[in-house]
Motif scaffolding. Structure first.
Motif, PDB file in Angstrom:
ATOM      1  N   THR A 149       0.813  -1.286  -0.057  1.00 14.79           N
ATOM      2  CA  THR A 149       0.017  -0.084  -0.054  1.00 14.79           C
ATOM      3  C   THR A 149       1.036   1.045  -0.097  1.00 14.79           C
ATOM      4  N   ASP A 150       0.132   2.380   0.139  1.00 13.86           N
ATOM      5  CA  ASP A 150       1.162   3.559   0.124  1.00 13.86           C
ATOM      6  C   ASP A 150       2.039   3.620   1.319  1.00 13.86           C
ATOM      7  N   MET A 151       1.555   2.971   2.491  1.00 13.54           N
ATOM      8  CA  MET A 151       2.178   3.115   3.655  1.00 13.54           C
ATOM      9  C   MET A 151       3.625   2.169   3.559  1.00 13.54           C
ATOM     10  N   THR A 152       3.814   1.169   2.605  1.00 16.37           N
ATOM     11  CA  THR A 152       4.881   0.487   2.442  1.00 16.37           C
ATOM     12  C   THR A 152       5.717   0.777   1.350  1.00 16.37           C
ATOM     13  N   LYS A 153       4.976   1.654   0.274  1.00 19.81           N
ATOM     14  CA  LYS A 153       5.605   2.157  -0.919  1.00 19.81           C
ATOM     15  C   LYS A 153       7.327   2.340  -0.854  1.00 19.81           C
ATOM     16  N   ASP A 154       7.697   2.996   0.208  1.00 20.42           N
ATOM     17  CA  ASP A 154       8.893   3.558   0.210  1.00 20.42           C
ATOM     18  C   ASP A 154      10.057   2.317   0.865  1.00 20.42           C
ATOM     19  N   LEU A 155       9.503   1.371   1.254  1.00 23.40           N
ATOM     20  CA  LEU A 155      10.262   0.257   1.708  1.00 23.40           C
ATOM     21  C   LEU A 155      11.063  -0.469   0.616  1.00 23.40           C
ATOM     22  N   ASP A 156      12.154  -1.211   1.127  1.00 23.51           N
ATOM     23  CA  ASP A 156      12.899  -1.965   0.084  1.00 23.51           C
ATOM     24  C   ASP A 156      12.165  -3.241  -0.002  1.00 23.51           C
ATOM     25  N   GLU A 157      11.225  -3.586  -0.951  1.00 21.67           N
ATOM     26  CA  GLU A 157      10.447  -4.751  -0.907  1.00 21.67           C
ATOM     27  C   GLU A 157      11.288  -5.700  -1.373  1.00 21.67           C
ATOM     28  N   LYS A 158      12.308  -5.710  -2.264  1.00 18.82           N
ATOM     29  CA  LYS A 158      13.010  -6.908  -2.928  1.00 18.82           C
ATOM     30  C   LYS A 158      13.702  -7.390  -1.441  1.00 18.82           C
ATOM     31  N   GLU A 159      14.335  -6.441  -0.618  1.00 18.19           N
ATOM     32  CA  GLU A 159      15.086  -7.114   0.556  1.00 18.19           C
ATOM     33  C   GLU A 159      14.300  -7.702   1.510  1.00 18.19           C
ATOM     34  N   LEU A 160      13.087  -6.840   1.717  1.00 21.93           N
ATOM     35  CA  LEU A 160      12.319  -7.143   2.975  1.00 21.93           C
ATOM     36  C   LEU A 160      11.392  -8.609   2.836  1.00 21.93           C
ATOM     37  N   LYS A 161      11.199  -8.743   1.341  1.00 20.75           N
ATOM     38  CA  LYS A 161      10.214 -10.034   0.952  1.00 20.75           C
ATOM     39  C   LYS A 161      11.318 -11.181   1.454  1.00 20.75           C
ATOM     40  N   LYS A 162      12.395 -11.224   1.820  1.00 19.39           N
ATOM     41  CA  LYS A 162      13.249 -12.331   1.940  1.00 19.39           C
ATOM     42  C   LYS A 162      12.918 -12.769   3.367  1.00 19.39           C
ATOM     43  N   LEU A 163      12.624 -11.841   4.342  1.00 18.70           N
ATOM     44  CA  LEU A 163      12.185 -12.160   5.554  1.00 18.70           C
ATOM     45  C   LEU A 163      10.753 -12.900   5.554  1.00 18.70           C
ATOM     46  N   VAL A 164       9.958 -12.930   4.494  1.00 25.86           N
ATOM     47  CA  VAL A 164       8.418 -13.533   4.416  1.00 25.86           C
ATOM     48  C   VAL A 164       8.685 -14.698   3.864  1.00 25.86           C
ATOM     49  N   PRO A 165       8.348 -16.070   4.683  1.00 24.95           N
ATOM     50  CA  PRO A 165       8.320 -17.329   4.153  1.00 24.95           C
ATOM     51  C   PRO A 165       7.778 -17.365   2.816  1.00 24.95           C
ATOM     52  N   MET A 166       6.556 -16.850   2.511  1.00 21.45           N
ATOM     53  CA  MET A 166       5.955 -16.822   1.258  1.00 21.45           C
ATOM     54  C   MET A 166       6.681 -15.928   0.363  1.00 21.45           C
ATOM     55  N   ASN A 167       7.733 -15.189   0.533  1.00 24.36           N
ATOM     56  CA  ASN A 167       8.529 -14.673  -0.391  1.00 24.36           C
ATOM     57  C   ASN A 167       7.864 -13.452  -1.131  1.00 24.36           C
ATOM     58  N   ARG A 168       6.764 -12.859  -0.416  1.00 21.59           N
ATOM     59  CA  ARG A 168       6.296 -11.783  -1.096  1.00 21.59           C
ATOM     60  C   ARG A 168       5.428 -10.736   0.115  1.00 21.59           C
TER      61      ARG A 168
END
Ligand code: NAP
Length: 246
Positions: free
Chosen positions: A192-211
């Motif tokens: 969402t807009d709340m997370t648009k400035d986060l580094d999604e490529k890096e952070l999604k690695k923390l998520v078991p579903m990888n997204r």
């Protein structure tokens, strides 16, 4: 005179709140009151989409952090809609003001607490008496993974969401006999807009579903909790985070 059943969604103009408005209108047939702070165009576009799908709703702008503003808006709405009642309240409006605690400004603390925790108090307090009298209600609070595990750089946000979690559990027990359920939904990373400035490529690695999750996925859970099917679930905090933490 038939009574129109309504659902009020705070922060319904964008992101997760917008999808919740759409689902409550289309899945459950609620007349949806779309609250927002300032983004009228986004809220109007949400209402237009609801109508294009055969649903109904109204815009109800006010600052959730202000008890007086919320009270005035609700009183005015009820005066003009005497044949309507609010059955569902989704406390979704929230903001972040991230930064390390050593640098935190008073305003960053106050704004985040007043919006999430204050918003919960203001709206729930204003609507609970009617829900008790009508012996039916659904209150669903958008909290966060941060309120459960704590997130560095988000001491204010973690405190606000943890506060809402405690309030959810306590209020649920107070009103359970009146057929009112109070639950919290705790998303992880949602696009969402709340997370648009986060580094999604890096952070999604923390998520078991990888997204990151989608707002629609959160809205489906909220819609279930708002439905009659969820009548025996109360005082719960339900994680929706792709397996990152529970
Ligand atoms: P978002 O895209 O930033 O949208 C925020 C919404 O809240 C907007 O509709 C905004 O209205 C409204 N709002 C903000 N302050 C308000 C106020 N004082 N009064 C009334 N409305 C106000 O946020 P989101 O990502 O959808 O997040 C929705 C909820 O989920 C929040 O409680 C958030 O903390 C929680 N959450 C989000 C995530 C995530 O990854 N996105 C994760 C965990 C929890 P305007 O359009 O008028 O500004």
């Amino acid at each position: 005179m038939s009574i129109q059943s309504c659902a009020l969604v705070t922060g319904g103009s964008r992101g997760i709140g917008r999808e919740i408005c759409l689902k409550l209108a289309t899945d459950l047939g609620y007349h949806v009151l779309i609250n927002y702070a300032s983004n009228r165009d986004a809220a109007a576009s949400c209402l237009a989409e609801i109508k294009s799908k055969g649903g109904t709703g109204d815009l109800l702008p006010f600052n959730v952090a202000s008890f007086d503003e919320a009270e005035n808006a609700l009183e005015e709405w009820q005066k003009n809609n005497t044949d309507s009642k609010i059955e569902v309240l989704v406390n979704n409006a929230g903001v972040t003001k991230d930064g390390l605690f050593v640098f935190m400004e008073n305003n960053d603390w106050n704004t985040v607490l007043n919006t999430s925790l204050g918003g919960f108090y203001n709206l729930s307090r204003l609507l609970i008496t009617k829900m008790v009298r009508q012996r039916y209600g659904r209150i669903i609070n958008l909290v966060s993974l941060s309120g459960l595990k704590g997130t560095p750089g988000q001491v204010n946000y973690s405190a606000a969401k943890a506060g809402v979690i405690g309030a959810t559990k306590a209020l649920a027990q107070e009103v359970a006999k009146r057929n009112i359920t109070v639950n919290a939904v705790a998303p992880g990373f949602i696009s969402t807009d709340m997370t648009k400035d986060l580094d999604e490529k890096e952070l999604k690695k923390l998520v078991p579903m990888n997204r990151f999750g989608n707002p629609e996925e959160v809205a489906d859970l909220v819609s279930f909790l708002a439905s009659k099917k969820a009548s025996y679930i109360t005082g719960e905090v339900i994680n929706i985070n792709g397996g990152i933490y529970s």
